[in-house]
Design a protein around this motif. Structure first.
Motif, PDB file in Angstrom:
ATOM      1  N   GLU A  17       0.840  -1.192   0.000  1.00  0.00           N
ATOM      2  CA  GLU A  17       0.000   0.000   0.000  1.00  0.00           C
ATOM      3  C   GLU A  17       0.876   1.243   0.000  1.00  0.00           C
ATOM      4  O   GLU A  17       1.954   1.255   0.576  1.00  0.00           O
ATOM      5  CB  GLU A  17      -0.906   0.026   1.226  1.00  0.00           C
ATOM      6  N   ARG A  18       0.391   2.270  -0.668  1.00  0.00           N
ATOM      7  CA  ARG A  18       1.155   3.518  -0.745  1.00  0.00           C
ATOM      8  C   ARG A  18       0.211   4.703  -0.642  1.00  0.00           C
ATOM      9  O   ARG A  18      -0.900   4.682  -1.158  1.00  0.00           O
ATOM     10  CB  ARG A  18       1.876   3.651  -2.092  1.00  0.00           C
ATOM     11  N   TYR A  19       0.674   5.760  -0.014  1.00  0.00           N
ATOM     12  CA  TYR A  19       0.040   7.075  -0.007  1.00  0.00           C
ATOM     13  C   TYR A  19       1.121   8.024  -0.484  1.00  0.00           C
ATOM     14  O   TYR A  19       2.119   8.238   0.215  1.00  0.00           O
ATOM     15  CB  TYR A  19      -0.432   7.437   1.404  1.00  0.00           C
ATOM     16  N   VAL A  20       0.964   8.556  -1.692  1.00  0.00           N
ATOM     17  CA  VAL A  20       2.012   9.370  -2.299  1.00  0.00           C
ATOM     18  C   VAL A  20       1.466  10.771  -2.598  1.00  0.00           C
ATOM     19  O   VAL A  20       0.701  10.957  -3.544  1.00  0.00           O
ATOM     20  CB  VAL A  20       2.519   8.722  -3.614  1.00  0.00           C
ATOM     21  N   ALA A  35       4.590  13.802 -11.589  1.00  0.00           N
ATOM     22  CA  ALA A  35       4.640  12.373 -11.266  1.00  0.00           C
ATOM     23  C   ALA A  35       5.668  12.135 -10.168  1.00  0.00           C
ATOM     24  O   ALA A  35       6.568  12.963  -9.955  1.00  0.00           O
ATOM     25  CB  ALA A  35       5.009  11.576 -12.511  1.00  0.00           C
ATOM     26  N   PRO A  36       5.564  11.010  -9.453  1.00  0.00           N
ATOM     27  CA  PRO A  36       6.575  10.688  -8.442  1.00  0.00           C
ATOM     28  C   PRO A  36       7.965  10.640  -9.068  1.00  0.00           C
ATOM     29  O   PRO A  36       8.125  10.217 -10.216  1.00  0.00           O
ATOM     30  CB  PRO A  36       6.151   9.309  -7.942  1.00  0.00           C
ATOM     31  N   ALA A  37       8.959  11.073  -8.317  1.00  0.00           N
ATOM     32  CA  ALA A  37      10.323  11.176  -8.828  1.00  0.00           C
ATOM     33  C   ALA A  37      10.981   9.820  -9.041  1.00  0.00           C
ATOM     34  O   ALA A  37      11.923   9.710  -9.814  1.00  0.00           O
ATOM     35  CB  ALA A  37      11.159  12.018  -7.875  1.00  0.00           C
ATOM     36  N   SER A  38      10.483   8.792  -8.382  1.00  0.00           N
ATOM     37  CA  SER A  38      11.162   7.504  -8.420  1.00  0.00           C
ATOM     38  C   SER A  38      10.167   6.355  -8.292  1.00  0.00           C
ATOM     39  O   SER A  38       9.135   6.488  -7.625  1.00  0.00           O
ATOM     40  CB  SER A  38      12.158   7.437  -7.253  1.00  0.00           C
ATOM     41  N   ALA A  39      10.494   5.220  -8.906  1.00  0.00           N
ATOM     42  CA  ALA A  39       9.671   4.018  -8.759  1.00  0.00           C
ATOM     43  C   ALA A  39       9.786   3.447  -7.346  1.00  0.00           C
ATOM     44  O   ALA A  39       8.974   2.614  -6.962  1.00  0.00           O
ATOM     45  CB  ALA A  39      10.087   2.964  -9.783  1.00  0.00           C
ATOM     46  N   PHE A  40      10.757   3.891  -6.569  1.00  0.00           N
ATOM     47  CA  PHE A  40      10.847   3.465  -5.163  1.00  0.00           C
ATOM     48  C   PHE A  40       9.735   4.120  -4.337  1.00  0.00           C
ATOM     49  O   PHE A  40       9.283   3.559  -3.355  1.00  0.00           O
ATOM     50  CB  PHE A  40      12.212   3.811  -4.571  1.00  0.00           C
ATOM     51  N   LEU A  41       9.316   5.320  -4.737  1.00  0.00           N
ATOM     52  CA  LEU A  41       8.225   6.006  -4.054  1.00  0.00           C
ATOM     53  C   LEU A  41       6.864   5.480  -4.489  1.00  0.00           C
ATOM     54  O   LEU A  41       5.947   5.382  -3.686  1.00  0.00           O
ATOM     55  CB  LEU A  41       8.295   7.510  -4.321  1.00  0.00           C
TER      56      LEU A  41
END
Length: 69
Positions: A17-20, A35-41
């Motif tokens: 689960e993620r809340y970004v 968009a998020p800066a990284s696929a890790f986020l």
């Protein structure tokens, strides 16, 4: 503006689960969302994209897909 990753229905605890929260700028007739800066986020997959007003009330979220690069 936030992305929330969909949960898994087969697990009591979902480690994926993620809340970004996303940065955004007001543009003519809408928003420009980064968009998020990284696929890790935010790993590739399906997310709900929420817009939340200043009172904390979310809009109905469409599903969006973050692709594999």
């Amino acid at each position: 503006v936030v992305l929330i990753r969909t949960g898994e229905v087969t697990h009591f605890f979902d480690e994926n689960e993620r809340y970004v929260p996303l940065s955004f700028q007001q543009a003519a007739g809408g928003l420009t969302v980064s968009a998020p800066a990284s696929a890790f986020l935010a790993p590739p997959g399906y997310y709900m994209l929420f817009l939340v007003n200043s009172a904390g009330v979310p809009a109905i979220a469409p599903f969006v897909q973050l692709p594999v690069n």
